[in-house]
Design an enzyme around this catalytic site. Structure first.
Site, mmCIF file in Angstrom:
data_model
loop_
_atom_site.group_PDB
_atom_site.id
_atom_site.type_symbol
_atom_site.label_atom_id
_atom_site.label_comp_id
_atom_site.label_asym_id
_atom_site.label_seq_id
_atom_site.Cartn_x
_atom_site.Cartn_y
_atom_site.Cartn_z
ATOM 1 N N ALA A 49 2.858 3.890 -1.680
ATOM 2 C CA ALA A 49 2.961 4.495 -3.004
ATOM 3 C C ALA A 49 4.424 4.753 -3.380
ATOM 4 O O ALA A 49 4.816 4.652 -4.551
ATOM 5 C CB ALA A 49 2.178 5.797 -3.038
ATOM 6 N N ASN A 51 0.841 -1.201 0.000
ATOM 7 C CA ASN A 51 0.000 0.000 0.000
ATOM 8 C C ASN A 51 0.872 1.245 0.000
ATOM 9 O O ASN A 51 0.364 2.351 0.095
ATOM 10 C CB ASN A 51 -0.885 0.012 1.256
ATOM 11 C CG ASN A 51 -2.035 -0.959 1.119
ATOM 12 O OD1 ASN A 51 -2.719 -0.963 0.099
ATOM 13 N ND2 ASN A 51 -2.228 -1.789 2.133
ATOM 14 N N ASP A 94 9.762 -7.454 2.073
ATOM 15 C CA ASP A 94 9.869 -7.178 3.501
ATOM 16 C C ASP A 94 11.311 -6.761 3.776
ATOM 17 O O ASP A 94 12.234 -7.286 3.148
ATOM 18 C CB ASP A 94 9.493 -8.409 4.328
ATOM 19 C CG ASP A 94 9.107 -8.028 5.752
ATOM 20 O OD1 ASP A 94 8.514 -6.948 5.951
ATOM 21 O OD2 ASP A 94 9.406 -8.791 6.679
ATOM 22 N N TYR A 141 14.860 4.242 10.017
ATOM 23 C CA TYR A 141 16.167 4.380 10.661
ATOM 24 C C TYR A 141 17.152 5.229 9.827
ATOM 25 O O TYR A 141 18.343 5.284 10.157
ATOM 26 C CB TYR A 141 16.771 2.995 10.897
ATOM 27 C CG TYR A 141 15.959 2.120 11.821
ATOM 28 C CD1 TYR A 141 16.203 2.087 13.193
ATOM 29 C CD2 TYR A 141 14.926 1.313 11.329
ATOM 30 C CE1 TYR A 141 15.457 1.279 14.042
ATOM 31 C CE2 TYR A 141 14.167 0.503 12.171
ATOM 32 C CZ TYR A 141 14.437 0.492 13.522
ATOM 33 O OH TYR A 141 13.700 -0.307 14.370
HETATM 34 P P1 IMP Z 1 9.022 -2.685 5.469
HETATM 35 O O1 IMP Z 1 9.184 -4.157 5.364
HETATM 36 O O2 IMP Z 1 9.438 -1.978 4.219
HETATM 37 O O3 IMP Z 1 7.688 -2.276 5.984
HETATM 38 O O4 IMP Z 1 10.080 -2.197 6.555
HETATM 39 C C1 IMP Z 1 10.005 -2.551 7.910
HETATM 40 C C2 IMP Z 1 10.679 -1.493 8.753
HETATM 41 O O5 IMP Z 1 12.080 -1.443 8.447
HETATM 42 C C3 IMP Z 1 10.171 -0.075 8.524
HETATM 43 O O6 IMP Z 1 9.068 0.218 9.328
HETATM 44 C C4 IMP Z 1 11.378 0.763 8.916
HETATM 45 O O7 IMP Z 1 11.441 0.915 10.311
HETATM 46 C C5 IMP Z 1 12.533 -0.110 8.471
HETATM 47 N N1 IMP Z 1 12.961 0.265 7.110
HETATM 48 C C6 IMP Z 1 12.647 -0.375 5.956
HETATM 49 N N2 IMP Z 1 13.220 0.228 4.900
HETATM 50 C C7 IMP Z 1 13.910 1.267 5.409
HETATM 51 C C8 IMP Z 1 14.700 2.286 4.800
HETATM 52 O O8 IMP Z 1 14.897 2.360 3.587
HETATM 53 N N3 IMP Z 1 15.246 3.178 5.651
HETATM 54 C C9 IMP Z 1 15.065 3.150 6.996
HETATM 55 N N4 IMP Z 1 14.316 2.251 7.599
HETATM 56 C C10 IMP Z 1 13.743 1.300 6.809
#
Ligand code: IMP
Length: 192
Positions: A11, A9, A69, A151
């Site tokens: 964008a 979801n 992920d 982060y």
């Molecule tokens: P997701 O799987 O993309 O939802 O990432 C899970 C979590 O990892 C996010 O909520 C962020 O806390 C961290 N994260 C993922 N990608 C990044 C990035 O590119 N920069 C900083 N934190 C990230």
């Protein structure tokens, strides 16, 4: 033209992948297929979560699809926060609290090595494929920069002096874990 559903979801992620994938492939968002479900993400690995999300779409909509992920893996913390990066401080998606906890956990620790790792899970004609993107770097001691998310203010990728939050999206999106993973996925899709 081949069509794939990207089970997100977000964008921003959609744009990032669309920019890499080229013209031969059309990417549909969850919104495009009318999916409003809260897709489960309950596995204890990045691979497991990416597959869980892709399988949900495949099983519900019978369409070729992929999901991703991401986690931040810190060497001195045995790979934590890893798959729990979004809710490291307990509160889902509270980046400030997550960074505060991570900096506290690393207080007095000299080894600041960390990596962002993204896994893309693709399901094509019922067959599963995984693609991984990694960016190695260091966790610094105080936040720097305002761009990006998560982060980014405390992560300096190897070979650079700026944090992800200082360098801005244009450069970050070229070198990021997600970009590396998405490039592998797209290379595969473009050979079809
Ligand atoms: P997701 O799987 O993309 O939802 O990432 C899970 C979590 O990892 C996010 O909520 C962020 O806390 C961290 N994260 C993922 N990608 C990044 C990035 O590119 N920069 C900083 N934190 C990230």
């Amino acid at each position: 033209m081949k069509k794939f559903v990207f089970a997100t979801n977000n964008a921003h992620k959609l744009q990032e992948v669309e920019a890499i994938v080229g013209e031969k492939i059309e990417i549909l968002s969850l919104k495009d297929i009318g999916c409003q479900a809260d897709i489960p993400e309950t596995a204890d690995t990045l691979e497991g979560n990416a597959l869980q999300k892709a399988r949900f779409i495949y099983e519900t909509y019978h369409r070729d699809c992929f999901a991703d992920d991401t986690g931040l893996e810190v060497e001195a913390l045995n790979g934590a926060p890893g798959v729990y990066s979004a809710r490291y401080a307990g509160d889902a998606h509270n980046s400030e609290a997550n960074m505060r906890k991570l900096l506290q956990d690393l207080e007095g620790i000299e080894n600041r090595k960390a990596r962002f790792r993204t896994v893309f899970a693709l399901i094509l004609n019922g067959k599963e494929h995984l693609f991984e993107g990694i960016v190695n770097g260091q966790i610094i001691k105080t936040r720097r920069g305002t761009a990006g998310f998560g982060y980014d203010p405390i992560f300096v990728p190897d070979g650079y002096t700026q944090t992800f939050a200082e360098m801005g999206d244009a450069l970050k999106n070229k070198i990021s874990h997600r970009a590396v993973g998405a490039q592998k996925l797209c290379k595969f899709l473009n050979t079809l």
